[in-house]
Design an enzyme around this catalytic site. Structure first.
Site, PDB file in Angstrom:
ATOM      1  CG  ASP A   1     -24.104 -14.788  -8.767  1.00 43.38           C
ATOM      2  OD1 ASP A   1     -23.274 -14.044  -8.233  1.00 43.38           O
ATOM      3  OD2 ASP A   1     -24.661 -15.726  -8.176  1.00 43.38           O
TER       4      ASP A   1
ATOM      5  CB  THR B   1     -25.131 -16.087  -4.379  1.00 45.90           C
ATOM      6  OG1 THR B   1     -23.950 -16.145  -5.182  1.00 45.90           O
ATOM      7  CG2 THR B   1     -26.336 -16.388  -5.258  1.00 45.90           C
TER       8      THR B   1
ATOM      9  CE  LYS C   1     -23.927 -19.343  -7.713  1.00 44.74           C
ATOM     10  NZ  LYS C   1     -23.251 -18.161  -7.110  1.00 44.74           N
ATOM     11  CG  ASP C   2     -29.815 -24.008  -3.541  1.00 39.67           C
ATOM     12  OD1 ASP C   2     -29.098 -22.984  -3.440  1.00 39.67           O
ATOM     13  OD2 ASP C   2     -29.531 -25.085  -2.985  1.00 39.67           O
ATOM     14  NE  ARG C   3     -25.617 -19.421  -2.867  1.00 44.59           N
ATOM     15  CZ  ARG C   3     -25.031 -20.536  -3.267  1.00 44.59           C
ATOM     16  NH1 ARG C   3     -25.655 -21.692  -3.100  1.00 44.59           N
ATOM     17  NH2 ARG C   3     -23.834 -20.510  -3.830  1.00 44.59           N
TER      18      ARG C   3
ATOM     19  CG  ASP D   1     -20.603 -16.499  -8.334  1.00 44.50           C
ATOM     20  OD1 ASP D   1     -19.745 -15.734  -7.884  1.00 44.50           O
ATOM     21  OD2 ASP D   1     -21.041 -17.477  -7.703  1.00 44.50           O
TER      22      ASP D   1
ATOM     23  CG  HIS E   1     -16.232 -18.274  -6.943  1.00 43.63           C
ATOM     24  ND1 HIS E   1     -15.667 -17.857  -5.771  1.00 43.63           N
ATOM     25  CD2 HIS E   1     -17.518 -17.850  -6.916  1.00 43.63           C
ATOM     26  CE1 HIS E   1     -16.563 -17.214  -5.045  1.00 43.63           C
ATOM     27  NE2 HIS E   1     -17.696 -17.195  -5.728  1.00 43.63           N
TER      28      HIS E   1
END
Length: 313
Positions: free
Chosen positions: A34, A75, A157-159, A301, A305
Site C-alpha cells: 500500500d 486503499t 486495514k479492514d478494507r 501507506d 501519510h
C-alpha cells in the site's frame, strides 16, 4: 490532501508457490504494498536484498506502463480494482468512505451493522464485503473449486483484507490496535476466531514490536531519500523531533497504544508473522485444490501519510 492521491496500490504482485511446470498451482499469493509507488523499485534498488523485490523483478514480470483509470486512488478502491480487475463504476467501491443519502451520514466502505465483531468487543469488527458489487479473483477460484479451495485475506486495514479476499472467503482478518493489539474478524466469515488466531493474539508478538525503531543502515546510505528531519513530517505525538530513533514503547501511550505499530515497518513484520501462521495452521496449498492467500502490507501507506514519500522513514 496530496497524500490521498499517492495511495497508489501500484505494486500488485501475484505469484504461485509451486514449480512453473505444475499443471495447477497449490497456493496463489496476492501481495499488495500500500502506497508503494512503482518508481520505488528503481529508486531503492541498491538497498534491496536478493530474495525480495529483486527476485520478483528478475524472475517475474514488471509492468512498467500500466494505468488503471479511476480516482480517488484510495486503499479501498485500489484493492477492489486490483482483485476484481475492474474499476469503481463496476465494483462500487468509490472510496474509503462516502455519504449515504438514506442514512444521512458518512459511512465506511466496509461497515455492516448486520454482522457482529469476532475477537473483539469493538465496533471495528462490524465489517463485511457487502458493498462490493463484483467478484474477486479469489471468489472465482472458490467457485471453480466448488468452494473446496480456501481463501484467506490478511491486512492491518479492514478494507484491504476484505476487498482482496472477496465475498466467499473462508476468513478475512485485520488488526485492531488500541489497547488490544489483536487480529480480528466478523461474523460474515465465522462465529469465533480459530484456535490458531487466538493463540497468535495471546502470544505477545504484537507487544514485542513496541521497541525502538531505527534505520537499518547507517544514515549516509540513504542518498535516495530526503533529510532525516524535515518540516513537512508529522511525526509522533510526544516526540518533538522527527529524526531517528523512535522509542515506540515510550511513545505508544500518546499514539493510540498498539496503533503505533501500524505507523512503522513493524506493522508489516507483524502482518507477515500472521500470514506465515495462517499458511501453517490452515495448511494452505496442501491438498489438490488451489488455495488463495491475499496479503496487504499497509504500513508503507501509514508511514507515508505520517512522514511523506520522500522521507527516510
Amino acid at each position: 490532501m496530496l497524500s490521498n492521491f499517492l495511495l497508489s496500490l501500484s505494486l500488485g504482485l501475484f505469484f504461485q508457490t509451486n514449480a512453473l511446470n505444475s499443471e495447477k498451482p497449490k497456493l496463489v499469493v496476492g501481495v499488495v504494498v500500500d502506497q508503494m509507488r512503482h518508481e520505488f523499485l528503481d529508486r531503492y534498488w541498491d538497498l534491496y536484498g536478493e530474495n525480495g523485490f529483486k527476485r520478483l523483478v528478475c524472475e517475474g514480470f514488471s509492468f512498467n506502463n500500466t494505468h488503471i483509470n479511476y480516482l480517488p486512488t484510495s486503499t479501498a478502491a485500489g484493492h477492489a480494482s486490483i482483485f476484481t480487475g475492474t474499476g469503481p463504476m463496476n465494483h462500487g467501491i468509490i472510496g474509503n468512505k462516502w455519504f449515504d443519502r438514506k442514512k444521512g451520514k458518512s459511512v465506511s466502505c466496509v461497515a455492516d451493522d448486520t454482522v457482529s465483531p469476532v475477537g473483539t468487543h469493538s465496533h471495528d469488527g462490524q465489517k463485511s464485503p457487502q458493498n462490493l458489487k463484483s467478484s474477486t479473483i479469489a471468489d472465482e477460484n472458490r467457485l471453480s473449486t466448488q468452494m473446496r479451495g480456501k481463501t484467506i485475506g490478511i491486512a492491518l486495514k479492514d478494507r484491504a483484507s476484505i476487498f482482496s479476499a472477496g465475498h466467499n472467503a473462508n476468513a478475512a482478518y485485520w488488526f485492531y490496535g488500541a489497547d488490544e493489539g489483536k487480529f480480528i474478524s466478523s461474523s460474515w466469515y465465522m462465529e469465533a476466531l480459530p484456535e490458531w488466531v487466538a493463540r497468535f493474539n495471546n502470544s505477545g508478538i504484537a507487544e514485542s514490536y513496541l521497541r525502538t525503531w531505527n534505520t537499518l543502515y547507517p544514515q549516509e546510505h540513504y542518498t535516495a531519500s530526503g533529510k532525516d528531519e524535515s518540516p513537512y513530517e508529522k511525526g509522533f505525538t510526544g516526540k518533538e523531533s522527527t529524526a531517528f530513533p523512535y522509542d515506540l514503547n515510550k511513545l505508544s501511550k500518546k499514539n493510540g497504544e498498539f496503533d503505533i505499530i501500524e505507523d512503522t515497518p513493524f506493522g508489516n513484520d507483524l502482518t507477515l508473522d500472521f500470514a506465515l501462521a495462517a499458511i501453517s495452521a490452515e495448511e494452505l496449498g496442501k491438498d489438490a485444490h488451489t488455495d488463495f492467500l491475499t496479503i496487504s502490507f499497509s504500513s508503507t501507506d501509514k508511514v507515508g501519510h505520517k512522514f511523506g514519500v520522500n522521507s527516510r522513514e
